[in-house]
Design a protein around this motif. Structure first.
Motif, mmCIF file in Angstrom:
data_model
loop_
_atom_site.group_PDB
_atom_site.id
_atom_site.type_symbol
_atom_site.label_atom_id
_atom_site.label_comp_id
_atom_site.label_asym_id
_atom_site.label_seq_id
_atom_site.Cartn_x
_atom_site.Cartn_y
_atom_site.Cartn_z
ATOM 1 N N PRO A 110 0.557 -1.074 0.618
ATOM 2 C CA PRO A 110 0.146 -0.587 -0.041
ATOM 3 C C PRO A 110 0.763 1.026 0.024
ATOM 4 O O PRO A 110 0.800 2.022 -0.568
ATOM 5 C CB PRO A 110 -0.859 -0.146 1.159
ATOM 6 N N ARG A 111 1.468 1.282 0.760
ATOM 7 C CA ARG A 111 2.582 2.244 0.938
ATOM 8 C C ARG A 111 3.781 2.885 0.102
ATOM 9 O O ARG A 111 3.437 3.739 -0.442
ATOM 10 C CB ARG A 111 3.811 2.134 1.494
ATOM 11 N N LEU A 112 3.964 1.942 -1.538
ATOM 12 C CA LEU A 112 4.586 2.118 -2.905
ATOM 13 C C LEU A 112 2.859 2.706 -3.912
ATOM 14 O O LEU A 112 3.149 3.249 -4.872
ATOM 15 C CB LEU A 112 4.831 0.582 -2.698
ATOM 16 N N ARG A 113 2.188 1.686 -2.961
ATOM 17 C CA ARG A 113 1.266 2.633 -3.947
ATOM 18 C C ARG A 113 0.524 3.433 -4.109
ATOM 19 O O ARG A 113 0.391 4.974 -5.001
ATOM 20 C CB ARG A 113 -0.860 1.347 -3.998
ATOM 21 N N LEU B 51 0.631 7.070 -6.602
ATOM 22 C CA LEU B 51 0.167 7.981 -6.576
ATOM 23 C C LEU B 51 0.276 9.774 -6.799
ATOM 24 O O LEU B 51 0.044 9.677 -7.918
ATOM 25 C CB LEU B 51 -1.588 7.497 -6.292
ATOM 26 N N SER B 52 0.539 9.692 -5.551
ATOM 27 C CA SER B 52 1.676 11.427 -5.571
ATOM 28 C C SER B 52 2.293 11.509 -6.591
ATOM 29 O O SER B 52 2.723 12.193 -7.201
ATOM 30 C CB SER B 52 2.351 11.189 -4.385
ATOM 31 N N ALA B 53 3.654 10.546 -7.107
ATOM 32 C CA ALA B 53 4.531 11.117 -7.994
ATOM 33 C C ALA B 53 4.246 10.742 -9.269
ATOM 34 O O ALA B 53 4.144 12.132 -10.469
ATOM 35 C CB ALA B 53 5.876 9.310 -8.271
ATOM 36 N N ARG B 54 2.954 10.206 -9.440
ATOM 37 C CA ARG B 54 2.454 9.986 -11.265
ATOM 38 C C ARG B 54 1.140 11.579 -10.989
ATOM 39 O O ARG B 54 1.463 12.650 -11.714
ATOM 40 C CB ARG B 54 1.635 9.357 -11.501
ATOM 41 N N SER B 55 0.471 12.241 -9.973
ATOM 42 C CA SER B 55 0.146 13.547 -9.458
ATOM 43 C C SER B 55 1.021 14.421 -9.966
ATOM 44 O O SER B 55 0.646 15.753 -10.137
ATOM 45 C CB SER B 55 -0.659 13.545 -8.577
ATOM 46 N N ALA B 56 2.414 14.557 -9.406
ATOM 47 C CA ALA B 56 3.438 15.384 -9.767
ATOM 48 C C ALA B 56 4.580 15.249 -10.844
ATOM 49 O O ALA B 56 5.373 16.103 -11.448
ATOM 50 C CB ALA B 56 4.188 15.524 -8.333
ATOM 51 N N ASN B 57 3.765 14.844 -12.113
ATOM 52 C CA ASN B 57 4.012 14.622 -13.404
ATOM 53 C C ASN B 57 5.641 13.689 -13.322
ATOM 54 O O ASN B 57 6.543 14.156 -14.062
ATOM 55 C CB ASN B 57 4.113 15.914 -14.137
ATOM 56 N N VAL C 161 -5.039 12.239 6.890
ATOM 57 C CA VAL C 161 -5.625 12.070 5.830
ATOM 58 C C VAL C 161 -4.859 12.008 4.127
ATOM 59 O O VAL C 161 -4.016 12.408 4.282
ATOM 60 C CB VAL C 161 -6.687 13.038 6.016
ATOM 61 N N GLY C 162 -5.816 11.548 3.321
ATOM 62 C CA GLY C 162 -5.911 11.284 2.424
ATOM 63 C C GLY C 162 -6.613 12.017 1.959
ATOM 64 O O GLY C 162 -7.930 12.302 1.604
ATOM 65 N N ILE C 163 -5.832 12.785 -0.011
ATOM 66 C CA ILE C 163 -6.718 13.919 -0.859
ATOM 67 C C ILE C 163 -6.252 13.685 -1.520
ATOM 68 O O ILE C 163 -5.570 12.741 -2.165
ATOM 69 C CB ILE C 163 -5.573 15.500 0.036
ATOM 70 N N SER D 61 -10.961 10.262 -15.126
ATOM 71 C CA SER D 61 -10.041 11.916 -15.763
ATOM 72 C C SER D 61 -9.384 11.299 -14.218
ATOM 73 O O SER D 61 -9.173 10.518 -13.087
ATOM 74 C CB SER D 61 -10.928 12.789 -14.592
ATOM 75 N N GLU D 62 -8.118 11.665 -14.442
ATOM 76 C CA GLU D 62 -6.876 11.612 -13.486
ATOM 77 C C GLU D 62 -6.805 12.937 -12.553
ATOM 78 O O GLU D 62 -6.913 14.314 -12.681
ATOM 79 C CB GLU D 62 -5.541 11.975 -14.351
ATOM 80 N N ALA D 63 -6.783 12.898 -11.187
ATOM 81 C CA ALA D 63 -6.742 13.346 -10.132
ATOM 82 C C ALA D 63 -5.754 14.412 -10.298
ATOM 83 O O ALA D 63 -4.881 14.071 -11.096
ATOM 84 C CB ALA D 63 -7.170 12.807 -8.755
ATOM 85 N N SER D 64 -5.740 16.179 -10.315
ATOM 86 C CA SER D 64 -4.745 16.825 -10.201
ATOM 87 C C SER D 64 -3.832 16.817 -9.575
ATOM 88 O O SER D 64 -2.297 17.237 -9.297
ATOM 89 C CB SER D 64 -5.061 18.327 -10.058
ATOM 90 N N GLN D 65 -3.996 16.346 -7.957
ATOM 91 C CA GLN D 65 -2.831 15.760 -7.258
ATOM 92 C C GLN D 65 -3.902 15.005 -5.791
ATOM 93 O O GLN D 65 -4.991 14.567 -5.772
ATOM 94 C CB GLN D 65 -3.181 17.237 -6.019
#
Length: 247
Positions: free
Chosen positions: A47-50, A54-60, A138-140, A194-198
């Motif tokens: 889960p931590r890697l997931r 996710l965070s890495a992809r949202s930051a491009n 929390v998760g955002i 749609s992809e989340a922006s963050q």
């Protein structure tokens, strides 16, 4: 629920600062490395890697850099650094609560630098738990309204396991428990095309301190010094730092 949002302010300020700094990708890769070494190189089992991905992809962060970081960290012959997770808690100027999350390969160096930053700012470090009770983890997940205009997004978010929702003029902000972050995002992916922006995990203040405008500068100075430290991954405070100061 539209209007001014202290929560959105935090996210936009942090996002704007990170995007200006080349250090962001280094921090994201470091988190991926630690996640792999702490668990597995399979995001479905880790889960931590997931969440890190996710965070890495949202930051491009480019896909090839994500894959390279996972491969390097999982290799038995890997020479990648071993990082230790250390969280610092304390009070900055005027009693503002700080949580500082670090990943370091030198505990003594990091402790010395973090302590010195607080001391010079007139603050002080506390014991573990001394300020964390003022925050919730929390998760955002944020979607731009230009990408997602669904009027039923509140109902969809709740059905997917979200705990809270904010509607802003230009975006939808979905909040969930940190423990269900990955599953909520996966369910949202099925219904929102749609992809989340963050996307990120954060320590959200349970309440915000009121502080005079002329005192914010000294708090912001400590915040920026900590954020610029190579070992620091995240800094969270329980006041609103002006959005325009990040641009």
């Amino acid at each position: 629920m539209a209007g001014h949002s202290k929560f959105k302010n935090i996210m936009h300020r942090k996002g704007a600062q990170d995007k200006k700094r080349a250090k962001l990708f280094t921090k994201l890769i470091r988190e991926i490395t630690v996640a792999v070494k702490a668990g597995s190189d399979d995001p479905q089992k880790n889960p931590r890697l997931r969440i890190a991905m996710l965070s890495a992809r949202s930051a491009n962060l480019p896909k090839n850099k994500i894959e390279s970081a996972i491969q390097k960290a999982s290799s038995t012959s890997s020479t990648s650094e071993n990082y230790e997770e250390i969280r610092y808690e304390g009070y900055g100027p005027y009693g503002v609560a700080f949580i500082v999350e670090t990943l370091t390969d030198n505990r003594n160096r990091t402790a010395s630098e973090i302590r010195a930053a607080f001391s010079k700012a007139g603050g002080s470090l506390g014991e573990s738990g001394s300020v964390s009770y003022l925050f919730e983890k929390v998760g955002i997940i944020i979607y731009n309204k230009s990408d997602v205009a669904d009027d039923n997004i509140l109902e969809l978010a709740i059905e997917c396991g979200a705990k809270d929702y904010e509607e802003q003029e230009d975006c939808h902000i979905i909040i969930c428990d940190s423990s269900s972050f990955s599953s909520v995002k996966e369910e949202l992916d099925k219904v929102i095309k749609s992809e989340a922006s963050q996307v990120t995990l954060m320590h959200r203040p349970l309440s915000f301190m009121d502080i005079e405008e002329d005192k914010i500068a000294s708090v912001k100075k400590l915040y920026n010094i900590l954020e610029e430290n190579d070992d620091v991954q995240n800094v969270w405070v329980n006041i609103t730092l002006p959005e325009e100061d990040s641009e």
